[in-house]
Design a protein around this motif. Structure first.
Motif, PDB file in Angstrom:
ATOM      1  N   TYR A 139     -27.498 -70.859  -4.274  1.00 17.54           N
ATOM      2  CA  TYR A 139     -27.555 -69.104  -4.941  1.00 17.54           C
ATOM      3  C   TYR A 139     -26.072 -68.993  -5.059  1.00 17.54           C
ATOM      4  N   THR A 172     -31.570 -67.284   2.134  1.00 20.91           N
ATOM      5  CA  THR A 172     -31.403 -68.074   0.824  1.00 20.91           C
ATOM      6  C   THR A 172     -32.518 -68.363   0.000  1.00 20.91           C
ATOM      7  N   ALA A 175     -33.662 -65.103  -1.455  1.00 22.99           N
ATOM      8  CA  ALA A 175     -32.438 -64.198  -2.001  1.00 22.99           C
ATOM      9  C   ALA A 175     -33.206 -62.998  -2.851  1.00 22.99           C
ATOM     10  N   GLY A 176     -32.536 -62.001  -2.691  1.00 29.67           N
ATOM     11  CA  GLY A 176     -32.874 -60.662  -3.379  1.00 29.67           C
ATOM     12  C   GLY A 176     -33.881 -59.985  -2.780  1.00 29.67           C
ATOM     13  N   LYS A 239     -27.698 -61.419  -1.477  1.00 30.47           N
ATOM     14  CA  LYS A 239     -27.624 -61.143  -2.637  1.00 30.47           C
ATOM     15  C   LYS A 239     -26.324 -61.159  -3.481  1.00 30.47           C
ATOM     16  N   THR A 240     -26.030 -61.215  -4.687  1.00 29.92           N
ATOM     17  CA  THR A 240     -24.749 -60.862  -5.109  1.00 29.92           C
ATOM     18  C   THR A 240     -24.709 -59.154  -5.235  1.00 29.92           C
TER      19      THR A 240
END
Length: 241
Positions: A139, A172, A175-176, A239-240
């Motif tokens: 990720y 991970t 993720a999100g 998350k980014t």
């Protein structure tokens, strides 16, 4: 356990109280473990290096050096064996904080032998599990290799304890998605947690210091984009921004 039975795992018990140490040895052997012992911190360092156990049950309060220092020295020597601390009930706060030296779990005294065995098996499962879907999770610039039990961020190797590894892998893999503390406890700790309720927050904090920290070898010394975020009142998400 008969002489021909293969032990479930090799465990080192470190405690300076002979009566408790003998009780733990007898109980763990009855449960199917191969058990070695140490009665002090310095003795523990020698025994663990010689025996190369699958897990260490380590009393925090020892007569010479405490369990946190023993764990720190093990990690400095590159010994990544999982460590389960034994601690007094009135010293839980410092024990949770002490997990940052590389411990994986703790049990408060007095405890039932059934609980201790369950905790040991849960830590061992976290140590030896592999991801069902893929050996490697990626990720952004984060890479988790379940077979090698290695984590890299931007190519930099990050040292994690088995519990930290499992927590990061769970974040991970989702993720999100915001994961609640209850979901994390159920998946990562894998049993009905009856210890300090801030354990998840503590481990999230440890992960942030390692995963979202600046690379000391980087020329500019800048920190990477944070990946681990808190959603107040809801849980945590990787998350980014």
């Amino acid at each position: 356990m008969s002489a021909t039975t293969t032990p479930e795992a090799r465990v080192v018990v470190v405690d300076d109280e002979p009566s408790l140490r003998d009780l733990l040895v007898a109980s763990l052997r009855f449960a199917g473990f191969d058990v070695a012992t140490a009665s002090s911190g310095h003795d523990a360092l020698e025994v663990i290096a010689q025996v190369e156990p699958d897990l260490v049950v380590l009393d925090v309060m020892l007569g010479d050096i405490d369990g946190f220092e023993v764990t720190r020295r093990l990690r400095e020597r590159g010994i990544r064996v999982p460590v389960l601390f034994l601690t007094a009930r009135d010293d839980v706060a410092s024990t949770v904080a002490g997990l940052t030296v590389g411990g994986d779990d703790y049990v408060t005294k007095p405890f039932s032998l059934e609980e201790l065995v369950a905790r040991i098996r849960a830590v061992l499962r976290r140590t030896h599990e592999t991801d069902d879907d893929s050996a490697v999770l990626r990720y952004a610039d984060l890479e988790i290799d379940s077979d090698a039990r290695e984590v890299r961020r931007g190519g930099r190797l990050i040292e994690l304890s088995p519990t930290e590894f499992e927590l990061l892998r769970y974040l991970t893999a989702n993720a999100g998605r915001v994961l609640s503390r209850a979901q994390i406890l159920d998946h990562v700790w894998d049993y009905d947690w009856r210890g300090e309720p801030t354990i998840v927050e503590s481990y999230i904090s440890y992960l942030r210091r390692k995963v979202d920290a600046a690379d000391p070898a980087s020329p500019d010394g800048g920190a990477p984009v944070p990946l681990i975020h808190t959603r107040r009142g809801l849980g945590y998400v990787l998350k980014t921004p």
